[in-house]
Design a protein around this motif. Structure first.
Motif, PDB file in Angstrom:
ATOM      1  N   MET A 160     -42.121  17.888 -72.691  1.00  0.00           N
ATOM      2  CA  MET A 160     -42.066  18.533 -71.387  1.00  0.00           C
ATOM      3  C   MET A 160     -43.316  19.401 -71.218  1.00  0.00           C
ATOM      4  O   MET A 160     -43.735  20.089 -72.124  1.00  0.00           O
ATOM      5  CB  MET A 160     -40.795  19.384 -71.317  1.00  0.00           C
ATOM      6  CG  MET A 160     -40.603  20.069 -69.976  1.00  0.00           C
ATOM      7  SD  MET A 160     -39.072  21.010 -69.868  1.00  0.00           S
ATOM      8  CE  MET A 160     -37.926  19.704 -69.575  1.00  0.00           C
ATOM      9  N   THR A 204     -43.429  23.194 -66.635  1.00  0.00           N
ATOM     10  CA  THR A 204     -42.271  22.583 -65.992  1.00  0.00           C
ATOM     11  C   THR A 204     -41.087  23.521 -66.122  1.00  0.00           C
ATOM     12  O   THR A 204     -40.748  23.939 -67.209  1.00  0.00           O
ATOM     13  CB  THR A 204     -41.937  21.223 -66.641  1.00  0.00           C
ATOM     14  OG1 THR A 204     -43.076  20.387 -66.547  1.00  0.00           O
ATOM     15  CG2 THR A 204     -40.768  20.569 -65.949  1.00  0.00           C
ATOM     16  N   HIS A 246     -37.270  24.781 -66.392  1.00  0.00           N
ATOM     17  CA  HIS A 246     -36.081  24.203 -67.009  1.00  0.00           C
ATOM     18  C   HIS A 246     -35.092  23.822 -65.927  1.00  0.00           C
ATOM     19  O   HIS A 246     -34.895  24.544 -64.967  1.00  0.00           O
ATOM     20  CB  HIS A 246     -35.460  25.194 -67.986  1.00  0.00           C
ATOM     21  CG  HIS A 246     -36.407  25.583 -69.079  1.00  0.00           C
ATOM     22  ND1 HIS A 246     -36.779  24.703 -70.064  1.00  0.00           N
ATOM     23  CD2 HIS A 246     -37.061  26.731 -69.328  1.00  0.00           C
ATOM     24  CE1 HIS A 246     -37.622  25.315 -70.884  1.00  0.00           C
ATOM     25  NE2 HIS A 246     -37.817  26.535 -70.453  1.00  0.00           N
ATOM     26  N   SER A 247     -34.441  22.684 -66.092  1.00  0.00           N
ATOM     27  CA  SER A 247     -33.499  22.198 -65.090  1.00  0.00           C
ATOM     28  C   SER A 247     -32.336  23.155 -64.875  1.00  0.00           C
ATOM     29  O   SER A 247     -31.744  23.178 -63.820  1.00  0.00           O
ATOM     30  CB  SER A 247     -32.970  20.817 -65.486  1.00  0.00           C
ATOM     31  OG  SER A 247     -34.016  19.890 -65.438  1.00  0.00           O
ATOM     32  N   TRP A 254     -46.708  24.665 -61.525  1.00  0.00           N
ATOM     33  CA  TRP A 254     -46.022  23.455 -61.970  1.00  0.00           C
ATOM     34  C   TRP A 254     -46.640  22.211 -61.337  1.00  0.00           C
ATOM     35  O   TRP A 254     -46.876  21.203 -62.001  1.00  0.00           O
ATOM     36  CB  TRP A 254     -44.546  23.578 -61.629  1.00  0.00           C
ATOM     37  CG  TRP A 254     -43.696  22.405 -62.017  1.00  0.00           C
ATOM     38  CD1 TRP A 254     -43.922  21.512 -63.029  1.00  0.00           C
ATOM     39  CD2 TRP A 254     -42.482  21.996 -61.392  1.00  0.00           C
ATOM     40  NE1 TRP A 254     -42.906  20.579 -63.069  1.00  0.00           N
ATOM     41  CE2 TRP A 254     -42.012  20.851 -62.082  1.00  0.00           C
ATOM     42  CE3 TRP A 254     -41.743  22.488 -60.324  1.00  0.00           C
ATOM     43  CZ2 TRP A 254     -40.839  20.199 -61.724  1.00  0.00           C
ATOM     44  CZ3 TRP A 254     -40.577  21.835 -59.990  1.00  0.00           C
ATOM     45  CH2 TRP A 254     -40.134  20.710 -60.678  1.00  0.00           C
ATOM     46  N   VAL A 297     -35.101  24.162 -57.723  1.00  0.00           N
ATOM     47  CA  VAL A 297     -35.731  23.289 -58.715  1.00  0.00           C
ATOM     48  C   VAL A 297     -35.212  21.860 -58.601  1.00  0.00           C
ATOM     49  O   VAL A 297     -35.995  20.909 -58.616  1.00  0.00           O
ATOM     50  CB  VAL A 297     -35.515  23.849 -60.145  1.00  0.00           C
ATOM     51  CG1 VAL A 297     -35.990  22.865 -61.200  1.00  0.00           C
ATOM     52  CG2 VAL A 297     -36.223  25.184 -60.305  1.00  0.00           C
ATOM     53  N   ALA A 298     -33.907  21.688 -58.447  1.00  0.00           N
ATOM     54  CA  ALA A 298     -33.326  20.340 -58.354  1.00  0.00           C
ATOM     55  C   ALA A 298     -33.876  19.584 -57.148  1.00  0.00           C
ATOM     56  O   ALA A 298     -34.099  18.368 -57.221  1.00  0.00           O
ATOM     57  CB  ALA A 298     -31.806  20.425 -58.281  1.00  0.00           C
ATOM     58  N   GLU A 340     -37.454  18.518 -58.029  1.00  0.00           N
ATOM     59  CA  GLU A 340     -37.399  17.421 -58.992  1.00  0.00           C
ATOM     60  C   GLU A 340     -36.983  16.117 -58.300  1.00  0.00           C
ATOM     61  O   GLU A 340     -37.540  15.056 -58.573  1.00  0.00           O
ATOM     62  CB  GLU A 340     -36.445  17.756 -60.136  1.00  0.00           C
ATOM     63  CG  GLU A 340     -37.007  18.809 -61.063  1.00  0.00           C
ATOM     64  CD  GLU A 340     -36.031  19.258 -62.140  1.00  0.00           C
ATOM     65  OE1 GLU A 340     -34.800  19.098 -61.964  1.00  0.00           O
ATOM     66  OE2 GLU A 340     -36.511  19.787 -63.154  1.00  0.00           O
ATOM     67  N   TRP A 374     -37.468  15.370 -55.140  1.00  0.00           N
ATOM     68  CA  TRP A 374     -38.600  14.962 -54.312  1.00  0.00           C
ATOM     69  C   TRP A 374     -39.637  14.238 -55.172  1.00  0.00           C
ATOM     70  O   TRP A 374     -40.146  13.176 -54.780  1.00  0.00           O
ATOM     71  CB  TRP A 374     -39.218  16.189 -53.641  1.00  0.00           C
ATOM     72  CG  TRP A 374     -40.451  15.894 -52.863  1.00  0.00           C
ATOM     73  CD1 TRP A 374     -40.526  15.384 -51.596  1.00  0.00           C
ATOM     74  CD2 TRP A 374     -41.801  16.070 -53.305  1.00  0.00           C
ATOM     75  NE1 TRP A 374     -41.840  15.246 -51.230  1.00  0.00           N
ATOM     76  CE2 TRP A 374     -42.647  15.661 -52.255  1.00  0.00           C
ATOM     77  CE3 TRP A 374     -42.377  16.546 -54.473  1.00  0.00           C
ATOM     78  CZ2 TRP A 374     -44.034  15.697 -52.362  1.00  0.00           C
ATOM     79  CZ3 TRP A 374     -43.759  16.582 -54.571  1.00  0.00           C
ATOM     80  CH2 TRP A 374     -44.568  16.170 -53.519  1.00  0.00           C
ATOM     81  N   LEU A 375     -39.923  14.802 -56.356  1.00  0.00           N
ATOM     82  CA  LEU A 375     -40.885  14.165 -57.257  1.00  0.00           C
ATOM     83  C   LEU A 375     -40.396  12.779 -57.679  1.00  0.00           C
ATOM     84  O   LEU A 375     -41.174  11.816 -57.686  1.00  0.00           O
ATOM     85  CB  LEU A 375     -41.112  15.027 -58.503  1.00  0.00           C
ATOM     86  CG  LEU A 375     -42.020  16.229 -58.328  1.00  0.00           C
ATOM     87  CD1 LEU A 375     -41.937  17.141 -59.543  1.00  0.00           C
ATOM     88  CD2 LEU A 375     -43.453  15.785 -58.117  1.00  0.00           C
ATOM     89  N   GLN A 376     -39.116  12.664 -58.015  1.00  0.00           N
ATOM     90  CA  GLN A 376     -38.565  11.374 -58.424  1.00  0.00           C
ATOM     91  C   GLN A 376     -38.663  10.346 -57.298  1.00  0.00           C
ATOM     92  O   GLN A 376     -38.949   9.173 -57.544  1.00  0.00           O
ATOM     93  CB  GLN A 376     -37.114  11.535 -58.896  1.00  0.00           C
ATOM     94  CG  GLN A 376     -36.978  12.255 -60.223  1.00  0.00           C
ATOM     95  CD  GLN A 376     -37.737  11.579 -61.349  1.00  0.00           C
ATOM     96  OE1 GLN A 376     -37.719  10.358 -61.492  1.00  0.00           O
ATOM     97  NE2 GLN A 376     -38.439  12.365 -62.146  1.00  0.00           N
TER      98      GLN A 376
END
Length: 84
Positions: free
Chosen positions: A1, A5, A7-8, A21, A57-58, A61, A63-65
């Protein structure tokens, strides 16, 4: 990681940490938000313009995915077109 980044398990990330990030400047983040309407909206900590902005954060993440999935789909289509 990657060390920058988040943490989830962390629910929110402040705008300066998000810039680190994503490796963009504050103005770069503003341009990204203006250009891409699917980018997550910030949560402001108050009504003033100077209020801190936080991002979920979710949501970032996800959006990035979605961007990665779109890129991979485009590459797959290009590879299939090249075979024909």
């Amino acid at each position: 990681m990657h060390p920058n980044t988040p943490h989830s398990s962390k629910g929110l990330i402040r705008q300066p940490a998000l810039c680190l990030w994503l490796d963009v400047t504050r103005s770069g983040l503003a341009k990204l938000r203006a250009k891409d309407s699917s980018f997550p909206k910030p949560i402001k900590d108050g009504d003033s313009r100077q209020a801190a902005a936080y991002y979920v954060v979710a949501e970032v993440e996800a959006w990035l995915q979605s961007k990665i999935a779109a890129r991979d789909k485009a590459q797959t289509c290009e590879n299939e077109d090249a075979k024909q």
